[in-house]
Design a protein around this motif. Structure first.
Motif, PDB file in Angstrom:
ATOM      1  N   SER A   1       0.836  -1.208   0.000  1.00 18.34           N
ATOM      2  CA  SER A   1       0.000   0.000   0.000  1.00 18.34           C
ATOM      3  C   SER A   1       0.870   1.257   0.000  1.00 18.34           C
ATOM      4  O   SER A   1       0.565   2.241  -0.697  1.00 18.34           O
ATOM      5  CB  SER A   1      -0.925   0.008   1.218  1.00 18.34           C
ATOM      6  OG  SER A   1      -1.826  -1.078   1.174  1.00 18.34           O
TER       7      SER A   1
ATOM      8  N   ALA B   1       1.160   4.191  -2.909  1.00 12.40           N
ATOM      9  CA  ALA B   1       1.080   5.632  -2.626  1.00 12.40           C
ATOM     10  C   ALA B   1       2.252   6.378  -3.266  1.00 12.40           C
ATOM     11  O   ALA B   1       2.089   7.473  -3.816  1.00 12.40           O
ATOM     12  CB  ALA B   1       1.053   5.859  -1.117  1.00 12.40           C
TER      13      ALA B   1
ATOM     14  N   LYS C   1       1.769   6.648  -7.033  1.00 12.32           N
ATOM     15  CA  LYS C   1       0.829   7.703  -7.407  1.00 12.32           C
ATOM     16  C   LYS C   1       1.548   9.047  -7.533  1.00 12.32           C
ATOM     17  O   LYS C   1       1.269   9.843  -8.431  1.00 12.32           O
ATOM     18  CB  LYS C   1      -0.293   7.800  -6.362  1.00 12.32           C
ATOM     19  CG  LYS C   1      -1.230   6.596  -6.351  1.00 12.32           C
ATOM     20  CD  LYS C   1      -2.297   6.743  -5.274  1.00 12.32           C
ATOM     21  CE  LYS C   1      -3.238   5.546  -5.272  1.00 12.32           C
ATOM     22  NZ  LYS C   1      -4.289   5.672  -4.226  1.00 12.32           N
TER      23      LYS C   1
ATOM     24  N   ASP D   1       2.057  10.906 -10.917  1.00 16.49           N
ATOM     25  CA  ASP D   1       1.101  12.010 -10.824  1.00 16.49           C
ATOM     26  C   ASP D   1      -0.289  11.578 -11.284  1.00 16.49           C
ATOM     27  O   ASP D   1      -0.938  12.213 -12.107  1.00 16.49           O
ATOM     28  CB  ASP D   1       1.593  13.200 -11.665  1.00 16.49           C
ATOM     29  CG  ASP D   1       0.781  14.474 -11.387  1.00 16.49           C
ATOM     30  OD1 ASP D   1       0.193  14.573 -10.297  1.00 16.49           O
ATOM     31  OD2 ASP D   1       0.736  15.347 -12.277  1.00 16.49           O
ATOM     32  N   ASP D   2      -0.719  10.430 -10.756  1.00 17.47           N
ATOM     33  CA  ASP D   2      -2.033   9.893 -11.110  1.00 17.47           C
ATOM     34  C   ASP D   2      -2.499   8.987  -9.977  1.00 17.47           C
ATOM     35  O   ASP D   2      -1.683   8.381  -9.270  1.00 17.47           O
ATOM     36  CB  ASP D   2      -1.946   9.095 -12.413  1.00 17.47           C
ATOM     37  CG  ASP D   2      -3.308   8.682 -12.942  1.00 17.47           C
ATOM     38  OD1 ASP D   2      -3.912   9.469 -13.700  1.00 17.47           O
ATOM     39  OD2 ASP D   2      -3.779   7.568 -12.601  1.00 17.47           O
ATOM     40  N   GLU D   3      -3.804   8.854  -9.820  1.00 14.14           N
ATOM     41  CA  GLU D   3      -4.350   7.984  -8.777  1.00 14.14           C
ATOM     42  C   GLU D   3      -4.040   6.512  -9.043  1.00 14.14           C
ATOM     43  O   GLU D   3      -3.942   5.706  -8.115  1.00 14.14           O
ATOM     44  CB  GLU D   3      -5.864   8.180  -8.649  1.00 14.14           C
ATOM     45  CG  GLU D   3      -6.264   9.445  -7.916  1.00 14.14           C
ATOM     46  CD  GLU D   3      -5.728   9.453  -6.484  1.00 14.14           C
ATOM     47  OE1 GLU D   3      -5.974   8.481  -5.748  1.00 14.14           O
ATOM     48  OE2 GLU D   3      -5.042  10.425  -6.138  1.00 14.14           O
ATOM     49  N   LEU D   4      -3.911   6.141 -10.307  1.00 15.20           N
ATOM     50  CA  LEU D   4      -3.540   4.794 -10.766  1.00 15.20           C
ATOM     51  C   LEU D   4      -4.600   3.728 -10.483  1.00 15.20           C
ATOM     52  O   LEU D   4      -4.925   2.925 -11.351  1.00 15.20           O
ATOM     53  CB  LEU D   4      -2.194   4.348 -10.184  1.00 15.20           C
ATOM     54  CG  LEU D   4      -0.976   5.173 -10.617  1.00 15.20           C
ATOM     55  CD1 LEU D   4       0.293   4.632  -9.948  1.00 15.20           C
ATOM     56  CD2 LEU D   4      -0.813   5.190 -12.121  1.00 15.20           C
TER      57      LEU D   4
ATOM     58  N   PHE E   1      -8.436   2.675  -8.225  1.00 16.47           N
ATOM     59  CA  PHE E   1      -9.568   3.072  -7.387  1.00 16.47           C
ATOM     60  C   PHE E   1     -10.293   1.817  -6.921  1.00 16.47           C
ATOM     61  O   PHE E   1     -10.225   0.766  -7.562  1.00 16.47           O
ATOM     62  CB  PHE E   1     -10.531   3.996  -8.142  1.00 16.47           C
ATOM     63  CG  PHE E   1     -11.085   3.419  -9.427  1.00 16.47           C
ATOM     64  CD1 PHE E   1     -12.266   2.678  -9.435  1.00 16.47           C
ATOM     65  CD2 PHE E   1     -10.423   3.616 -10.639  1.00 16.47           C
ATOM     66  CE1 PHE E   1     -12.775   2.153 -10.606  1.00 16.47           C
ATOM     67  CE2 PHE E   1     -10.926   3.087 -11.820  1.00 16.47           C
ATOM     68  CZ  PHE E   1     -12.108   2.362 -11.807  1.00 16.47           C
ATOM     69  N   ARG E   2     -10.930   1.918  -5.786  1.00 16.25           N
ATOM     70  CA  ARG E   2     -11.595   0.756  -5.198  1.00 16.25           C
ATOM     71  C   ARG E   2     -12.772   0.310  -6.064  1.00 16.25           C
ATOM     72  O   ARG E   2     -13.526   1.117  -6.573  1.00 16.25           O
ATOM     73  CB  ARG E   2     -12.105   1.080  -3.789  1.00 16.25           C
ATOM     74  CG  ARG E   2     -10.973   1.297  -2.786  1.00 16.25           C
ATOM     75  CD  ARG E   2     -11.514   1.382  -1.369  1.00 16.25           C
ATOM     76  NE  ARG E   2     -10.444   1.579  -0.406  1.00 16.25           N
ATOM     77  CZ  ARG E   2      -9.696   0.589   0.070  1.00 16.25           C
ATOM     78  NH1 ARG E   2      -9.937  -0.655  -0.322  1.00 16.25           N
ATOM     79  NH2 ARG E   2      -8.731   0.839   0.944  1.00 16.25           N
TER      80      ARG E   2
ATOM     81  N   ILE F   1      -9.537  -3.679  -6.687  1.00 16.36           N
ATOM     82  CA  ILE F   1      -9.280  -2.357  -7.219  1.00 16.36           C
ATOM     83  C   ILE F   1      -9.293  -2.426  -8.741  1.00 16.36           C
ATOM     84  O   ILE F   1      -9.136  -3.495  -9.330  1.00 16.36           O
ATOM     85  CB  ILE F   1      -7.912  -1.804  -6.747  1.00 16.36           C
ATOM     86  CG1 ILE F   1      -6.790  -2.788  -7.105  1.00 16.36           C
ATOM     87  CG2 ILE F   1      -7.934  -1.496  -5.260  1.00 16.36           C
ATOM     88  CD1 ILE F   1      -5.414  -2.294  -6.742  1.00 16.36           C
TER      89      ILE F   1
ATOM     90  N   THR G   1      -6.795   2.990 -13.363  1.00 16.25           N
ATOM     91  CA  THR G   1      -7.239   4.143 -14.138  1.00 16.25           C
ATOM     92  C   THR G   1      -6.751   3.977 -15.579  1.00 16.25           C
ATOM     93  O   THR G   1      -5.957   3.080 -15.887  1.00 16.25           O
ATOM     94  CB  THR G   1      -6.669   5.444 -13.560  1.00 16.25           C
ATOM     95  OG1 THR G   1      -5.229   5.416 -13.698  1.00 16.25           O
ATOM     96  CG2 THR G   1      -7.047   5.605 -12.094  1.00 16.25           C
TER      97      THR G   1
ATOM     98  N   ARG H   1      -4.713   5.874 -17.084  1.00 14.69           N
ATOM     99  CA  ARG H   1      -3.270   6.122 -17.081  1.00 14.69           C
ATOM    100  C   ARG H   1      -2.517   4.851 -16.677  1.00 14.69           C
ATOM    101  O   ARG H   1      -1.484   4.515 -17.276  1.00 14.69           O
ATOM    102  CB  ARG H   1      -2.939   7.267 -16.119  1.00 14.69           C
ATOM    103  CG  ARG H   1      -1.452   7.546 -15.905  1.00 14.69           C
ATOM    104  CD  ARG H   1      -0.764   7.961 -17.178  1.00 14.69           C
ATOM    105  NE  ARG H   1       0.609   8.372 -16.933  1.00 14.69           N
ATOM    106  CZ  ARG H   1       1.584   8.278 -17.820  1.00 14.69           C
ATOM    107  NH1 ARG H   1       1.327   7.786 -19.025  1.00 14.69           N
ATOM    108  NH2 ARG H   1       2.808   8.688 -17.542  1.00 14.69           N
TER     109      ARG H   1
END
Length: 322
Positions: free
Chosen positions: A61, A65, A68, A72-75, A77-78, A83, A86, A88
């Motif tokens: 985890s 972080a 990301k 520069d991206d969330e990469l 999501f739940r 998961i 994204t 990207r």
């Protein structure tokens, strides 16, 4: 910042070229994070990714972080209990996997041990070949490599060349012939094509002429469905009186044909397999060459990957068993 040109390098006022600045930035990156990214992308689950890497879940985890921030991206999501990447992350996955595999292949003693490997392989087997081959491939792989994982899909979309190039899909089994020289192809076997018709069809008994064939109402696998064996025969719909039914699934096509007076081009083995459950009979097509080659296709970038070589040799076995 004032910039000036010196030869072919763009130089800043402090004497550092843009390339050197890029190298400094790369040295500041923890490249071990890329192995975490690869595992999370494959598993779509942080816990399973941690298990595959031999790391704790909090450590993975934390690595996510940091990833990301790096990209520069969330990469991710739940999504449910897992998961989802994204757009990207999906763009990055192919190049990152390819880079990691290239490095791994060059390490001293790099090898692939099927009996112990838990590697995930992604295959695409176009319909209706998935009916014929999927269970055989799964059972053959399980016997040779009990921990190896397979993900198999049966639909080839317009993005399949990109997926092969970046190893999102490692092999395609189907009737498609990719034009680029970067794709390698092996013909596994030839499928004999026949005309599938209802047993009680009022106009067709044991033979049919070309003229009559194109006057009949046809049921077809979608014309934009990549890898369709029937596509060459339906390139021009001007000669066909009517395409009465269109589907992406050959089973649906044959089911409709068995209950109507429509006709469909299909592999002989599939029509014969449906004889007992569907009201169908195979009729020879009125052409000398009514065969399509079933191809195993891969991208040349994977040729030095030892795991890929093993899977390729296993899949080649099906050219001998058909």
């Amino acid at each position: 910042m004032e910039l000036s040109m010196s030869g072919y390098n763009l130089v800043t006022t402090n004497g550092i070229t843009q390339k050197e600045q890029s190298d400094v930035h790369l040295r500041s990156v923890d490249l071990n994070l890329l192995t975490v990214f690869d595992a999370v992308m494959q598993m779509q689950n942080v816990t399973r990714a941690a298990q595959s890497l031999g790391m704790s879940q909090p450590a993975v985890s934390n690595a996510v972080a940091r990833l990301k921030i790096m990209f520069d991206d969330e990469l991710f999501f739940r999504y449910g209990r897992g998961i989802q990447p994204t757009s990207r992350a999906r763009e990055l996955f192919g190049p990152v996997r390819q880079a990691l595999q290239l490095v791994h292949n060059e390490l001293p003693g790099a090898s692939f041990e099927p009996k112990n490997s838990d590697r995930l392989f992604n295959l695409s087997i176009c319909s209706p070949l998935d009916i014929r081959l999927t269970a055989q491939i799964i059972n053959t792989v399980r016997q040779a490599a009990p921990y190896v994982q397979l993900t198999i899909k049966s639909y080839l979309d317009d993005n399949i060349e990109h997926q092969l190039r970046y190893q999102e899909t490692e092999f395609v089994i189907g009737y498609t012939e990719f034009e680029s020289a970067n794709f390698h192809r092996l013909a596994l076997f030839n499928d004999e094509l026949v005309l599938a018709v209802a047993k009680d069809h009022p106009r067709i008994e044991n033979s049919i002429s070309s003229e009559q064939l194109f006057l009949e109402s046809h049921a077809v696998v979608s014309l934009d469905h990549r890898g369709s064996f029937s596509k060459p025969y339906y390139q021009s719909t001007e000669s066909i009186q009517a395409i009465a039914y269109e589907s992406t699934d050959m089973n649906s096509v044959l089911s409709v044909v068995s209950q109507t007076y429509f006709v469909a081009i299909a592999p002989r083995w599939l029509v014969q397999a449906c004889n007992e459950t569907l009201n169908l009979k195979p009729v020879p097509l009125p052409w000398e060459n009514a065969k399509r080659a079933c191809n195993l296709t891969w991208h040349e970038s994977t040729d030095r990957d030892k795991g890929h070589q093993w899977m390729k040799s296993l899949l080649k076995q099906f050219s001998l068993s058909m």
